[in-house]
Every structure is written in C-alpha cells, then in structure tokens.
Design a protein around this motif. Structure first.
Motif, mmCIF file in Angstrom:
data_model
loop_
_atom_site.group_PDB
_atom_site.id
_atom_site.type_symbol
_atom_site.label_atom_id
_atom_site.label_comp_id
_atom_site.label_asym_id
_atom_site.label_seq_id
_atom_site.Cartn_x
_atom_site.Cartn_y
_atom_site.Cartn_z
ATOM 1 N N ASN A 61 0.812 -1.224 0.000
ATOM 2 C CA ASN A 61 0.000 0.000 0.000
ATOM 3 C C ASN A 61 0.844 1.272 0.000
ATOM 4 O OD1 ASN A 61 -2.345 -1.560 0.013
ATOM 5 N ND2 ASN A 61 -2.381 -1.648 2.248
ATOM 6 N N LYS A 62 2.036 1.173 -0.575
ATOM 7 C CA LYS A 62 2.893 2.336 -0.751
ATOM 8 C C LYS A 62 2.830 2.789 -2.213
ATOM 9 C CE LYS A 62 6.197 0.955 2.831
ATOM 10 N NZ LYS A 62 7.615 0.609 3.115
ATOM 11 N N PHE A 63 3.110 4.072 -2.438
ATOM 12 C CA PHE A 63 3.146 4.595 -3.791
ATOM 13 C C PHE A 63 4.271 5.621 -3.893
ATOM 14 C CE2 PHE A 63 0.698 7.668 -1.452
ATOM 15 C CZ PHE A 63 0.936 8.892 -2.061
ATOM 16 N N LEU A 64 4.768 5.817 -5.097
ATOM 17 C CA LEU A 64 5.843 6.780 -5.309
ATOM 18 C C LEU A 64 5.797 7.269 -6.750
ATOM 19 C CD1 LEU A 64 8.312 8.220 -4.103
ATOM 20 C CD2 LEU A 64 9.723 6.329 -4.945
ATOM 21 N N GLY A 65 5.644 8.575 -6.888
ATOM 22 C CA GLY A 65 5.654 9.190 -8.206
ATOM 23 C C GLY A 65 6.868 10.081 -8.371
ATOM 24 N N LYS A 66 7.439 10.054 -9.573
ATOM 25 C CA LYS A 66 8.601 10.875 -9.879
ATOM 26 C C LYS A 66 8.236 11.802 -11.043
ATOM 27 C CE LYS A 66 13.277 10.640 -11.783
ATOM 28 N NZ LYS A 66 14.283 9.754 -12.406
ATOM 29 N N PHE A 67 8.574 13.092 -10.881
ATOM 30 C CA PHE A 67 8.204 14.098 -11.874
ATOM 31 C C PHE A 67 9.445 14.929 -12.207
ATOM 32 C CE2 PHE A 67 4.803 13.138 -8.951
ATOM 33 C CZ PHE A 67 3.804 12.691 -9.814
ATOM 34 N N ASN A 68 9.817 14.925 -13.471
ATOM 35 C CA ASN A 68 11.068 15.570 -13.883
ATOM 36 C C ASN A 68 10.922 17.054 -14.181
ATOM 37 O OD1 ASN A 68 12.756 13.269 -13.716
ATOM 38 N ND2 ASN A 68 11.896 12.495 -15.637
ATOM 39 N N SER A 69 9.702 17.515 -14.390
ATOM 40 C CA SER A 69 9.549 18.932 -14.753
ATOM 41 C C SER A 69 8.304 19.537 -14.116
ATOM 42 C CB SER A 69 9.485 19.081 -16.277
ATOM 43 O OG SER A 69 8.441 18.286 -16.816
ATOM 44 N N LEU A 70 8.156 19.300 -12.822
ATOM 45 C CA LEU A 70 6.987 19.795 -12.103
ATOM 46 C C LEU A 70 7.195 21.248 -11.702
ATOM 47 C CD1 LEU A 70 4.394 18.210 -11.195
ATOM 48 C CD2 LEU A 70 5.331 18.289 -8.901
ATOM 49 N N ASN A 71 6.220 22.096 -11.965
ATOM 50 C CA ASN A 71 6.307 23.507 -11.590
ATOM 51 C C ASN A 71 5.923 23.704 -10.131
ATOM 52 O OD1 ASN A 71 6.982 24.370 -14.222
ATOM 53 N ND2 ASN A 71 4.830 24.363 -14.816
ATOM 54 N N GLU A 72 6.494 24.723 -9.524
ATOM 55 C CA GLU A 72 6.087 25.083 -8.168
ATOM 56 C C GLU A 72 4.622 25.492 -8.164
ATOM 57 O OE1 GLU A 72 6.636 28.671 -4.890
ATOM 58 O OE2 GLU A 72 8.030 28.543 -6.581
ATOM 59 N N ASP A 172 7.972 33.393 -2.279
ATOM 60 C CA ASP A 172 6.919 34.403 -2.124
ATOM 61 C C ASP A 172 5.544 33.817 -2.450
ATOM 62 O OD1 ASP A 172 8.775 36.279 -1.390
ATOM 63 O OD2 ASP A 172 8.901 37.225 -3.375
ATOM 64 N N ASN A 173 5.474 32.959 -3.471
ATOM 65 C CA ASN A 173 4.188 32.376 -3.843
ATOM 66 C C ASN A 173 3.628 31.485 -2.739
ATOM 67 O OD1 ASN A 173 3.977 33.581 -6.356
ATOM 68 N ND2 ASN A 173 5.070 31.937 -7.404
ATOM 69 N N TYR A 174 4.514 30.752 -2.046
ATOM 70 C CA TYR A 174 4.024 29.928 -0.947
ATOM 71 C C TYR A 174 3.524 30.808 0.188
ATOM 72 C CZ TYR A 174 3.588 27.020 3.107
ATOM 73 O OH TYR A 174 3.083 26.416 4.242
ATOM 74 N N PHE A 175 4.276 31.879 0.502
ATOM 75 C CA PHE A 175 3.846 32.765 1.589
ATOM 76 C C PHE A 175 2.478 33.387 1.284
ATOM 77 C CE2 PHE A 175 8.459 33.289 2.939
ATOM 78 C CZ PHE A 175 8.288 32.524 4.081
ATOM 79 N N LYS A 176 2.219 33.702 0.025
ATOM 80 C CA LYS A 176 0.900 34.232 -0.349
ATOM 81 C C LYS A 176 -0.182 33.195 -0.074
ATOM 82 C CE LYS A 176 2.562 37.352 -3.982
ATOM 83 N NZ LYS A 176 2.629 37.595 -5.451
ATOM 84 N N LEU A 177 0.102 31.946 -0.443
ATOM 85 C CA LEU A 177 -0.872 30.877 -0.210
ATOM 86 C C LEU A 177 -1.087 30.665 1.280
ATOM 87 C CD1 LEU A 177 -2.589 28.535 -1.504
ATOM 88 C CD2 LEU A 177 -0.672 27.066 -0.886
ATOM 89 N N LEU A 178 -0.015 30.666 2.055
ATOM 90 C CA LEU A 178 -0.126 30.459 3.496
ATOM 91 C C LEU A 178 -0.997 31.533 4.127
ATOM 92 C CD1 LEU A 178 0.679 28.953 6.070
ATOM 93 C CD2 LEU A 178 2.742 30.392 6.172
ATOM 94 N N LYS A 179 -0.810 32.782 3.720
ATOM 95 C CA LYS A 179 -1.633 33.852 4.282
ATOM 96 C C LYS A 179 -3.103 33.677 3.901
ATOM 97 C CE LYS A 179 0.024 37.960 5.049
ATOM 98 N NZ LYS A 179 0.548 39.343 4.951
ATOM 99 N N ILE A 180 -3.346 33.237 2.677
ATOM 100 C CA ILE A 180 -4.730 32.964 2.261
ATOM 101 C C ILE A 180 -5.327 31.835 3.093
ATOM 102 C CG2 ILE A 180 -6.093 31.955 0.365
ATOM 103 C CD1 ILE A 180 -4.352 33.647 -1.541
#
Length: 464
Positions: A61-72, A172-180
């Motif tokens: 019941n474990k899973f693992l995904g790998k993504f080579n070009s994932l955007n923030e 900065d984008n994460y901090f904006k999300l956190l404040k929201i």
C-alpha cells in the motif's frame, strides 16, 4: 515521543529511498507515501482540474511518483472519495502517511517540503474543528462580533509571521498561499455573518453593519485563476458574492433562491470577477446549484438568459442547453415510456413495467457528479422515510459491476443512453424523476440533494 518516532520510521525510510534513488540525476520531484486501509489501488495527483498522474499502490500500500519537470505550485491528491491539497516545488521529496478511516486527522508529511504542507493541514483541521465555536459568535452584535473575529485574525497573522521568520527559504508564492489559508476562512465567516446572525437569532431581516466591517476586502485578490480549485479561496469569493447580492435589497430566502436573486447574483459575478476562467466557473456552478436546489423542471427563463449573456465558455453553454432540452424532452404530465434499463443480472426492464401501479423514484446518476458515498447514505435514508416508494438508482451509461455500497442490489440498475429515443439524458448530468402510480411524471427534474425533495415525495406517496 518514542512511540511517535517509531510510527514514522517506515515513512522516513521511504523518504530516504526517494531522496537517494536519483542522487546523480537532477531536479526530480518525488511525491509518495503509504495509505493505510486504502479505498482504491491508486492515488491521483491533480493540478487544478487536470490529472498530472495516477500512481499505483504496491502490495504494501505504498506509492511513489517521480516528476522531472513539475512547476512550483498548489496541487491536490485524491484517494477514494477524499482529497487534500499539497504545495510542491522542484526537488521536493514529499512523503505522506494516512489512514482512510480518519483521512485528514491522520495525514502527516515527511521529507523535503513536509513543513510547508503540515502547517496547511493543521490550519485546515483547526477550521474544521472550530466551526461550532465560530457559529456561536454569530449571536453577537456587529461590533462585539468584529472584536472577537479581529482577535482571531491577529492570532492567525502572528502564526504567519512566526512561520515566515523561521522559514526564510520559502518562496513568495508559498507565503501568499499560506496567508490565504490562514485568513480567508475567517473573512469567509465575516461575509456569512449577516445571514448567520439572522438565522441564529430568529430575526426577519439582515442586521445592518458599518462599511468598515468589510475593510479587509481592499486586500482581496478576486481574480486568481491558480486558486480557483482551492477551497478557502473559492469559498470566500462565493460568500462575498452572495453577501453583496443580498445587500442589493433582497430579503432572506429559505428553501430556494428566487429568479430575481439568481439574476442579480450572476450579474455580481460578471461585474466583480474580471478573470474569464474564474468568472465562467462561478457562473456555471451558480446556475447549476440554484437549478438543482429548486428540485423542479420549471424553468426560470430570466436566470438562464442571464447565464447565456455573461458566460463566454461554449462548453458550459452547451451543457446548460442540453439540460434545458432534457427538461423539454420529459416533464410534468408526460407518460413515462419508451426506454429500457438493465438490472445487475443484465436483464432488460421496460420502464412502463417498472412503474406500473407504483409511485416511483427514478434516480439517474454518474460518478462525475454523484459519489457512491453520497448515494450509499442518501438512498437508504429516503427508503427508510418512504418505505412504500418504488426506487430505481440508474447509472448513466454504466454497467453491472459498478455497485453502490449500502444500497439494495434490487434497487440498482444501469442504462445505455445511446439507445434512448427522445433522449432526456443528453447532458449526462444527474436527474431524478418522480412518477405516480399511473405512470405519469409528477416532477421531471427533482433532486435528491435538495431539501424540497421531502415535501415532493410526501405529496407523491400520500395517495397510495
């Protein structure tokens, strides 16, 4: 503390495995973990409404995904009928552990990116758990309410400040999300205050508040497409739109929204939301929600005219057109006939034979709009309330393998819409039809999710 450390050792091993797997290769992002008591054999990762990957569980019941070009950015994962948001950055190795029996409460992250996601879960749980105490605040007069809410906001902003000071490497984008995440659920409650205050104090009209009551609106971004699928954001925008529409002079509504209110709400959406994608999404969800809430095949022409006027999404317009045409194809007063559905032994059943001499509830559904979990609770409840009602739960373009738990197999069926004459299911949307014992449609577009369904079923069954 020792017990907690041992609890997460398997998760930490998985993190280390993911981190070392491609140490010489670059910038891959890993997302994985372990699901206890899994509901399905996979986890689905989404960006907005687009599927990024379907990741299979192994025999542990474990899973693992790998993504080579994932955007923030903000993503969400889905398992069974549950989902939760995650914020991913390139090079993250985010591993989760959860038990589906207690999905959100058991969810914990480890690995690179864990801290930023654990605090988002903590905020979500705090909002969920504190709902009752927030609701009681609605008894207060506006000034007292605002003082209480402002003190809660100050605590939340202090949480934000402390996290930011101790995690200077976050973007900065994460901090904006956190404040929201921290503030928008509170703003949403402020927008709901006039409605909740009226309801909890059993008053006839909305309480008046000063303009400064909503000063925080000056800092709201109403046009962030990237957050259109983030619940704290969309819930706030929706509550704001309803509040400013009520403020136009509409009286409090009870079981359903009037055509005038819906038209004004659609205009508010058009006026306030300049982003085309977000505006179209709110227009569509509003017109559908109000139509189904009404639980009737009667059409308010002004409402749909307003939708077609403001929406620029041709796909959405076609969907609504199909719903309107479906309503015309089968409505109150028609004899229900000329279609076949199948039971789970794959035997054909003529609808006229099914409804003869029986007051019937025909629930057409598909999993794009109704979950099995909803049906597995709703249908037995209605069956218990109306034991003499003849019920068919019919999956649109389904099959005999897709069974709904907790619903009697004798009430489950499926239909092939391609073979329907005078097709009344062209939209593929859920549709509930009430048929009297003479085979005549009493309501061609009822909704089992509407409060109005109880009165409608009482009327249907009172003359057995």
């Amino acid at each position: 503390m020792i017990k907690k450390i041992f609890k997460y050792i398997p998760l930490l091993i998985l993190v280390l495995t993911a981190s070392c797997a491609d140490s010489n290769k670059n910038k891959a992002t890993f997302f994985g973990g372990k699901i206890i008591n899994p509901k399905t054999k996979y986890v689905v990762l989404f960006a907005m409404d687009k599927v990024i990957d379907t990741i299979l569980l192994d025999n542990k019941n474990k899973f693992l995904g790998k993504f080579n070009s994932l955007n923030e950015g903000l993503y969400y994962f889905e398992h069974g009928n549950e989902n939760q948001y995650i914020y991913l950055e390139p090079n993250d190795s985010l591993m989760l552990r959860l038990n589906t029996w207690d999905f959100d409460e058991s969810l914990v992250y480890a690995g690179k990116g864990a801290e930023r996601n654990n605090i988002l879960v903590d905020i979500f749980l705090e909002d969920e758990n504190d709902g009752r105490s927030y609701y009681k605040l609605n008894k207060l007069k506006p000034n007292a309410y605002k003082r209480k809410i402002d003190s809660i906001l100050n605590v939340r902003l202090e949480t934000y400040k402390t996290y930011a000071e101790n995690h200077t490497n976050e973007t900065d984008n994460y901090f904006k999300l956190l404040k929201i995440a921290l503030t928008y659920p509170i703003y949403s409650r402020i927008e709901r205050y006039p409605i909740n205050h009226k309801r909890i104090n059993r008053e006839n009209n909305f309480i008046q508040v000063e303009k400064s009551f909503y000063d925080y609106r000056n800092h709201i971004d109403f046009n962030n497409d990237s957050l259109m699928y983030y619940t704290p954001y969309t819930k706030y925008i929706r509550n704001y739109l309803y509040n400013i529409t009520y403020a136009l002079g509409h009286k409090p509504l009870k079981n359903q929204y009037s055509s005038d209110f819906t038209v004004d709400l659609l205009k508010s959406i058009n006026d306030k939301i300049s982003s085309e994608n977000s505006r179209n999404a709110f227009l569509k969800s509003t017109v559908l929600d109000h139509f189904y809430r009404k639980s009737s095949c009667s059409i308010n022409k002004e409402t749909f005219d307003a939708f077609f006027k403001y929406s620029t999404n041709e796909k959405d317009k076609n969907l609504i057109n199909n719903i309107l045409n479906d309503g015309e194809a089968l409505h109150r007063g028609d004899e229900i006939k000329d279609f076949i559905f199948f039971d789970f032994t794959e035997q054909p059943i003529n609808v006229q034979d099914f409804v003869i001499n029986k007051n019937s509830l025909l629930v057409f559904w598909n999993e794009d709009y109704f979950s099995k979990e909803f049906l597995s609770s709703r249908i037995p409840y209605l069956k218990n309330k109306f034991p003499d009602l003849n019920i068919a739960v019919i999956e649109i373009d389904g099959n005999s393998l897709n069974r709904i738990p907790n619903v009697d197999i004798k009430n489950q069926y499926y239909i092939n819409t391609k073979n329907l004459k005078n097709n009344f299911l062209t939209s593929g949307m859920p549709r509930t039809i009430l048929v009297n014992k003479n085979g005549i449609v009493e309501n061609g577009y009822a909704s089992i999710a509407s409060q109005n369904i109880y009165y409608q079923l009482k009327q249907l069954t009172k003359n057995n």
